[in-house]
Design a protein around this motif. Structure first.
Motif, PDB file in Angstrom:
ATOM      1  N   UNK A  38       0.832  -1.198   0.000  1.00 18.55           N
ATOM      2  CA  UNK A  38       0.000   0.000   0.000  1.00 18.55           C
ATOM      3  C   UNK A  38       0.875   1.259   0.000  1.00 18.55           C
ATOM      4  N   UNK A  39       1.928   1.248   0.777  1.00 21.64           N
ATOM      5  CA  UNK A  39       2.850   2.396   0.796  1.00 21.64           C
ATOM      6  C   UNK A  39       3.472   2.631  -0.574  1.00 21.64           C
ATOM      7  N   UNK A  40       3.858   1.548  -1.241  1.00 18.45           N
ATOM      8  CA  UNK A  40       4.440   1.666  -2.579  1.00 18.45           C
ATOM      9  C   UNK A  40       3.393   2.204  -3.558  1.00 18.45           C
ATOM     10  N   UNK A  41       2.187   1.695  -3.460  1.00 20.84           N
ATOM     11  CA  UNK A  41       1.123   2.123  -4.366  1.00 20.84           C
ATOM     12  C   UNK A  41       0.793   3.605  -4.170  1.00 20.84           C
ATOM     13  N   UNK A  42       0.797   4.082  -2.944  1.00 24.15           N
ATOM     14  CA  UNK A  42       0.529   5.489  -2.659  1.00 24.15           C
ATOM     15  C   UNK A  42       1.635   6.368  -3.225  1.00 24.15           C
ATOM     16  N   UNK A  43       2.883   5.974  -3.027  1.00 25.38           N
ATOM     17  CA  UNK A  43       4.015   6.743  -3.552  1.00 25.38           C
ATOM     18  C   UNK A  43       3.977   6.764  -5.078  1.00 25.38           C
ATOM     19  N   UNK A  44       3.587   5.657  -5.668  1.00 25.56           N
ATOM     20  CA  UNK A  44       3.482   5.564  -7.127  1.00 25.56           C
ATOM     21  C   UNK A  44       2.411   6.524  -7.662  1.00 25.56           C
ATOM     22  N   UNK A  45       1.264   6.577  -6.972  1.00 28.66           N
ATOM     23  CA  UNK A  45       0.177   7.465  -7.392  1.00 28.66           C
ATOM     24  C   UNK A  45       0.593   8.924  -7.272  1.00 28.66           C
ATOM     25  N   UNK A  46       1.300   9.275  -6.200  1.00 28.14           N
ATOM     26  CA  UNK A  46       1.784  10.650  -6.039  1.00 28.14           C
ATOM     27  C   UNK A  46       2.764  11.013  -7.136  1.00 28.14           C
ATOM     28  N   UNK A  47       3.638  10.077  -7.474  1.00 34.47           N
ATOM     29  CA  UNK A  47       4.628  10.308  -8.522  1.00 34.47           C
ATOM     30  C   UNK A  47       3.942  10.543  -9.869  1.00 34.47           C
ATOM     31  N   UNK A  63      10.472   6.943  -4.006  1.00 34.23           N
ATOM     32  CA  UNK A  63       9.914   5.699  -4.540  1.00 34.23           C
ATOM     33  C   UNK A  63      10.999   4.631  -4.684  1.00 34.23           C
ATOM     34  N   UNK A  64      12.164   5.039  -5.171  1.00 34.78           N
ATOM     35  CA  UNK A  64      13.300   4.114  -5.256  1.00 34.78           C
ATOM     36  C   UNK A  64      13.654   3.565  -3.873  1.00 34.78           C
ATOM     37  N   UNK A  65      13.670   4.446  -2.898  1.00 36.32           N
ATOM     38  CA  UNK A  65      14.012   4.052  -1.536  1.00 36.32           C
ATOM     39  C   UNK A  65      13.011   3.025  -0.999  1.00 36.32           C
ATOM     40  N   UNK A  66      11.719   3.286  -1.219  1.00 37.32           N
ATOM     41  CA  UNK A  66      10.692   2.347  -0.759  1.00 37.32           C
ATOM     42  C   UNK A  66      10.851   0.979  -1.425  1.00 37.32           C
ATOM     43  N   UNK A  67      11.122   0.982  -2.722  1.00 38.27           N
ATOM     44  CA  UNK A  67      11.284  -0.288  -3.433  1.00 38.27           C
ATOM     45  C   UNK A  67      12.494  -1.060  -2.913  1.00 38.27           C
ATOM     46  N   UNK A  68      13.593  -0.351  -2.666  1.00 34.05           N
ATOM     47  CA  UNK A  68      14.789  -1.019  -2.150  1.00 34.05           C
ATOM     48  C   UNK A  68      14.554  -1.610  -0.767  1.00 34.05           C
ATOM     49  N   UNK A  69      13.828  -0.880   0.082  1.00 28.63           N
ATOM     50  CA  UNK A  69      13.536  -1.384   1.418  1.00 28.63           C
ATOM     51  C   UNK A  69      12.596  -2.593   1.358  1.00 28.63           C
ATOM     52  N   UNK A  70      11.657  -2.555   0.408  1.00 31.44           N
ATOM     53  CA  UNK A  70      10.728  -3.683   0.249  1.00 31.44           C
ATOM     54  C   UNK A  70      11.491  -4.933  -0.186  1.00 31.44           C
ATOM     55  N   UNK A  71      12.486  -4.764  -1.035  1.00 28.91           N
ATOM     56  CA  UNK A  71      13.307  -5.910  -1.450  1.00 28.91           C
ATOM     57  C   UNK A  71      14.102  -6.432  -0.259  1.00 28.91           C
ATOM     58  N   UNK A  72      14.650  -5.526   0.509  1.00 30.36           N
ATOM     59  CA  UNK A  72      15.452  -5.916   1.671  1.00 30.36           C
ATOM     60  C   UNK A  72      14.624  -6.710   2.681  1.00 30.36           C
ATOM     61  N   UNK A  73      13.339  -6.355   2.813  1.00 31.88           N
ATOM     62  CA  UNK A  73      12.454  -7.041   3.756  1.00 31.88           C
ATOM     63  C   UNK A  73      11.673  -8.191   3.126  1.00 31.88           C
ATOM     64  N   UNK A  83      12.459  -3.661 -12.403  1.00 32.55           N
ATOM     65  CA  UNK A  83      11.542  -3.384 -13.507  1.00 32.55           C
ATOM     66  C   UNK A  83      10.716  -2.131 -13.230  1.00 32.55           C
ATOM     67  N   UNK A  84      10.206  -2.005 -12.003  1.00 29.96           N
ATOM     68  CA  UNK A  84       9.416  -0.830 -11.645  1.00 29.96           C
ATOM     69  C   UNK A  84      10.262   0.440 -11.675  1.00 29.96           C
ATOM     70  N   UNK A  85      11.489   0.353 -11.174  1.00 32.08           N
ATOM     71  CA  UNK A  85      12.387   1.512 -11.195  1.00 32.08           C
ATOM     72  C   UNK A  85      12.634   1.971 -12.622  1.00 32.08           C
TER      73      UNK A  85
END
Length: 92
Positions: A38-47, A63-73, A83-85
């Protein structure tokens, strides 16, 4: 007398069945994953809503930061984040 002493002693907690424990773990993981996505989707919509300018580059960075953290977790896979980046970089 010996029978009375058998009942006494250290009390162990009742074990949970494995399926119930797995269900509890799955529910926790599901909630965590849903929150991140949901956090990623919200950041994507704002972008995508932002037209252009300085703010768009800062949104891209966050957005890059959120994606990297999501991969880490282990929320999303590494290639999906890449791909998204790439797609966001083309738009930005």
């Amino acid at each position: 007398m010996a029978e009375e002493q058998k009942g006494e002693g250290k009390q162990f907690p009742k074990k949970k069945p494995t399926a119930l424990k797995r269900r509890i773990q799955d529910d926790k993981k599901h909630l965590r994953n849903r929150t991140w996505k949901r956090r990623i989707q919200t950041a994507r919509a704002q972008f995508e809503k932002e037209a252009a300018g300085e703010k768009k580059s800062s949104l891209l960075h966050s957005l890059y930061s959120l994606l990297d953290k999501a991969v880490k977790n282990s929320i999303i896979k590494k290639n999906k984040a890449s791909r998204l980046k790439s797609r966001f970089a083309k738009k930005g």
